[in-house]
Design an enzyme around this catalytic site. Structure first.
Site, PDB file in Angstrom:
ATOM      1  N   HIS A 244       0.874  -1.263  -0.138  1.00 19.46           N
ATOM      2  CA  HIS A 244       0.018  -0.073   0.059  1.00 19.46           C
ATOM      3  C   HIS A 244       0.844   1.271   0.003  1.00 19.46           C
ATOM      4  O   HIS A 244       2.013   1.212   0.376  1.00 19.46           O
ATOM      5  CB  HIS A 244      -0.846  -0.068   1.183  1.00 19.46           C
ATOM      6  CG  HIS A 244      -0.202   0.057   2.600  1.00 19.46           C
ATOM      7  ND1 HIS A 244       0.297   1.252   3.201  1.00 19.46           N
ATOM      8  CD2 HIS A 244      -0.106  -1.014   3.242  1.00 19.46           C
ATOM      9  CE1 HIS A 244       0.860   0.797   4.478  1.00 19.46           C
ATOM     10  NE2 HIS A 244       0.707  -0.528   4.477  1.00 19.46           N
ATOM     11  N   CYS A 260       4.482  -4.718   6.195  1.00 21.35           N
ATOM     12  CA  CYS A 260       3.960  -4.269   5.122  1.00 21.35           C
ATOM     13  C   CYS A 260       4.866  -3.839   4.056  1.00 21.35           C
ATOM     14  O   CYS A 260       6.038  -3.280   4.483  1.00 21.35           O
ATOM     15  CB  CYS A 260       2.867  -3.371   5.067  1.00 21.35           C
ATOM     16  SG  CYS A 260       1.089  -3.940   5.451  1.00 21.35           S
TER      17      CYS A 260
END
Length: 290
Positions: A244, A260
């Site tokens: 993301h 992440c």
């Protein structure tokens, strides 16, 4: 501080600082950043060949009643490790179940769980990593560096043209199409103790951003989960690794996330527009010398 978000169609994505909801969407647009090495693509996908008359196909044991269905929670134990987790040869074929099918720990082995056509309403496409007579191995969802063996029947092949490669040492993500680099961007990765997991995984689906910190751009949820589940903050238990963007690019090139992969807004928009669920993503420390 870790904020909490409600669970939705697929559930959580590991990030800083969130718990996200999963649903299938797309985005748009981009710019080129830096060159990346060209690598040889794998052969194009082909249908599974019928075994020759003198070949023996290991039989598939019937699935017992009560076998768990793999969903967004961590996959059941007992599945074999990916024998080539750091192989960056592109995986060019995936498959999608057309009904509930048993997933085995080896060709002719023990059925460990069921795979469904969707996970909470999102179509499931898994990259194919190996074939043996009458059997096909795929990367497992809701697990890291694990695969499952499937007998013939109950699934359809899906061509995969793209691959994403993340290099932890240089904090770079490169998007390849048919083995040729398209774009490469800087990324932020997991902090010490919550490192971004090494190995092959794949895009499971996408989610709309619930808060402004995600830059107003949809988020990819990957098939991988954190390596150390005990190190994950309480609010992120059961979450997957995500890909993301962020509200700013101040930490690109640093290890600051809960595992992440964080990249620029324009990069994320382009990948959302270009790559489909089932696309392979492999994390390595560095690419092998060519």
């Amino acid at each position: 501080m870790i904020d909490r978000w409600g669970r939705g169609p697929l559930a959580a994505v590991v990030g800083v600082p969130a718990l996200l909801v999963l649903a299938l969407l797309v985005g748009a647009a981009l710019r080129y950043d830096a060159p990346a090495p060209t690598r040889r693509a794998a052969p194009p996908p082909t249908a599974t060949a019928a075994p020759a008359e003198d070949e023996t196909v290991p039989p598939a044991a019937p699935a017992p009643a009560g076998l768990p269905v793999i969903d967004y929670d961590p996959a059941p134990a007992g599945f074999p490790a990916d024998p080539r987790p750091l192989d960056v040869t592109p995986l060019t074929e995936g498959l999608t179940p057309t009904r509930h099918i048993a997933a085995y720990d080896a060709p002719g082995g023990r059925p460990r769980a069921l795979l469904a056509p969707t996970i909470n309403g999102v179509e499931l496409t898994m990259p194919v990593v190996e074939r043996r007579t009458g059997w096909t191995a795929v990367l497992l969802p809701s697990a890291s560096r694990r695969l499952a063996w499937l007998p013939a029947g109950g699934w359809t092949p899906v061509a995969l043209r793209d691959q994403l490669v993340v290099q932890r040492r240089t904090h770079r993500l490169t998007w390849y199409r048919h083995g040729s680099p398209q774009h490469t961007w800087p990324v932020s990765l997991g902090l010490p103790g919550q490192e971004t997991p090494l190995g092959r995984t794949f895009i499971l689906g996408t989610t709309p951003p619930p808060e402004p910190v995600y830059g107003g751009v949809d988020v990819f949820a990957l098939g991988a989960i954190p390596d150390d589940l005990d190190a994950v903050p309480t609010g992120l238990k059961g979450a997957h690794i995500g890909l993301h963007t962020w509200q700013d690019d101040d930490t690109l090139g640093e290890n600051v996330t809960n595992g992440c992969i964080r990249l620029t807004r324009t990069a994320q928009q382009t990948l959302l527009d270009e790559v489909r669920p089932g696309t392979e993503l492999v994390v390595v420390d560095a690419l092998p010398a060519s």
